[in-house]
Design a protein around this motif. Sequence first.
Motif, PDB file in Angstrom:
ATOM      1  N   ASN A 127       0.860  -1.186   0.000  1.00 25.18           N
ATOM      2  CA  ASN A 127       0.000   0.000   0.000  1.00 25.18           C
ATOM      3  C   ASN A 127       0.891   1.229   0.000  1.00 25.18           C
ATOM      4  O   ASN A 127       0.955   1.986   0.957  1.00 25.18           O
TER       5      ASN A 127
ATOM      6  N   ASP B 272       1.523   3.607  -5.526  1.00 23.54           N
ATOM      7  CA  ASP B 272       0.376   2.858  -6.037  1.00 23.54           C
ATOM      8  C   ASP B 272      -0.760   3.790  -6.440  1.00 23.54           C
ATOM      9  O   ASP B 272      -1.483   3.537  -7.408  1.00 23.54           O
ATOM     10  N   LYS B 273      -0.912   4.875  -5.702  1.00 28.98           N
ATOM     11  CA  LYS B 273      -2.072   5.751  -5.886  1.00 28.98           C
ATOM     12  C   LYS B 273      -1.983   6.632  -7.123  1.00 28.98           C
ATOM     13  O   LYS B 273      -2.974   7.257  -7.511  1.00 28.98           O
TER      14      LYS B 273
ATOM     15  N   THR C 160      -3.502   2.042  -8.901  1.00 27.36           N
ATOM     16  CA  THR C 160      -4.940   2.033  -8.623  1.00 27.36           C
ATOM     17  C   THR C 160      -5.766   2.896  -9.584  1.00 27.36           C
ATOM     18  O   THR C 160      -6.910   2.528  -9.887  1.00 27.36           O
TER      19      THR C 160
ATOM     20  N   ASP D 202      -7.682   6.906  -6.116  1.00 25.62           N
ATOM     21  CA  ASP D 202      -6.717   6.495  -5.095  1.00 25.62           C
ATOM     22  C   ASP D 202      -7.333   5.585  -4.043  1.00 25.62           C
ATOM     23  O   ASP D 202      -6.734   5.353  -2.984  1.00 25.62           O
TER      24      ASP D 202
ATOM     25  N   GLU E  96      -8.259   2.477  -1.889  1.00 30.27           N
ATOM     26  CA  GLU E  96      -7.488   1.281  -1.558  1.00 30.27           C
ATOM     27  C   GLU E  96      -8.337   0.015  -1.595  1.00 30.27           C
ATOM     28  O   GLU E  96      -7.799  -1.088  -1.456  1.00 30.27           O
TER      29      GLU E  96
END
Length: 486
Positions: free
Chosen positions: A241, A245-246, A250, A277, A279
């Motif tokens: 995480n 990733d954002k 994602t 973004d 999760e």
Amino acid sequence: MSCTTILVGKNASYDGSTIAARIEDSASGMFKAKKFIVVEPKDQPIHYKSVRTDCEIELPDNPMRYTCVPNVKKWRGVWGACGVNEKNVALTATETIAVNELVLGADPLVEYVEGEVKKGGIGEEDFVTIVLPYISTAREGVLRLGALLEKYGTYEVNAIAIHDVDEIWWLETIGGHHWMARRVPDDAYVVNPNQLGSDYFDFEDKENFLCSDDLKEFVEENHLNLNKDGKFNPRLVFGTNSDSDKVYNTPRAWIMLRYFNRNSYKWDGPDADYRPDSENLPWCLVPERKITIEDVKYVMSHHYQGTPYDCYGNNTNPNEKGIFRPIGISRNDVLGITQIRPYMPEAIRSIQWLAFGSNVYNAIVPFYPNVRKTPEYLSNTTLKPSVENVYWANRIIAALCDPHFNTTNQHVERYQLAVQSKGHEIINKTDKKFLAEEGQIDVHDLLEEANEEMAAYLEEETTDLLDTVLYVASMAMKNGFARSDN
């Protein structure tokens, strides 16, 4: 390596096919030339040796014929990308993913040091070659690859899709020697962009979930389970995480889910159910309507059009425009879509759709994989640029179009419509001919003829597009000047 995957269950697709699609992207600063070939049993190695790790594997002596899309330059290995074998089983490898520090501490990746020889470890360069020629079902493929991972280990974290006419399986590697696999629900589609994707796993359901024999004990012994609700979410157990990733991963999942389930959830604004973004984006959803090959191509070409994040858009806010990594990126090497059709005889059941270069500017083209050879326009890719093959032709077109997106896009769209329409036309014509004359014609000759016809049309249309966009780009050169200009 960075890639994007979408998998479509048979009850979610437009014709009952299982469909798996993945873009192989080059790493930053690289562009890998690819070609489309057939590997005959006589050309398949028995003693296999990995290029990157020197890992040596004795392969079975009864391989099947299969297609693949390897690198032209073999200095880093085969990298077969995707293919279909004689039993109508398809494999695409791989989606690069990541696992967290606790996992890597408990089961380290097999050590790999650039420039050093290491006896051990298999990876993306190997998977198509050492699995696809030896499997008769998708489930069999999962078990074979799982056994190889347990025995030899891996130096990287990957996800692999394997499918047949009935099932699609998604296998994710966990650390150096562990793995898990989940069957895609028949009525759903899956999106996966460079992240450990599975958001649910049931150790008791052997029909839909498979894994290393000791995976459950591995999780317990190493205190990996962060779930508090009694369910097992692999993302929380194995996944990462990170902040990157954002912006890199994602958002790609978000835009694909948004496309297929636009009305199911709120995707935009401060009170959105899911944001770029988020999760907790679902690994799979039931689409609002059935999914076509063209839908798959569209989302695999996405650059966030219709949102403020479009890198080609007119949004003047620099804090939004182009901030997310597009799916259709400059580093797309090849998009492979494998389609296995339940309503056709085994001899013509599978279709391998291919598009080379940046997906924003190419077209997806169908080819029958049950052949002995592939057209030269796709198989003779050179290391040096040449318009004699489709890989380089599309690379050149993309480089010309990108700075002139608004004035070339209409020409690209016409090209895509023409090529993809012709593809369906040739497939329909060939299917009907085979059904009408089954047993009276050589199926390989028929399918090779169809592939050649498709390649010839593709070459003609691609050359025409290149001519058009070269003219448009040339007319916009900054050093243009004529007597009438003063």
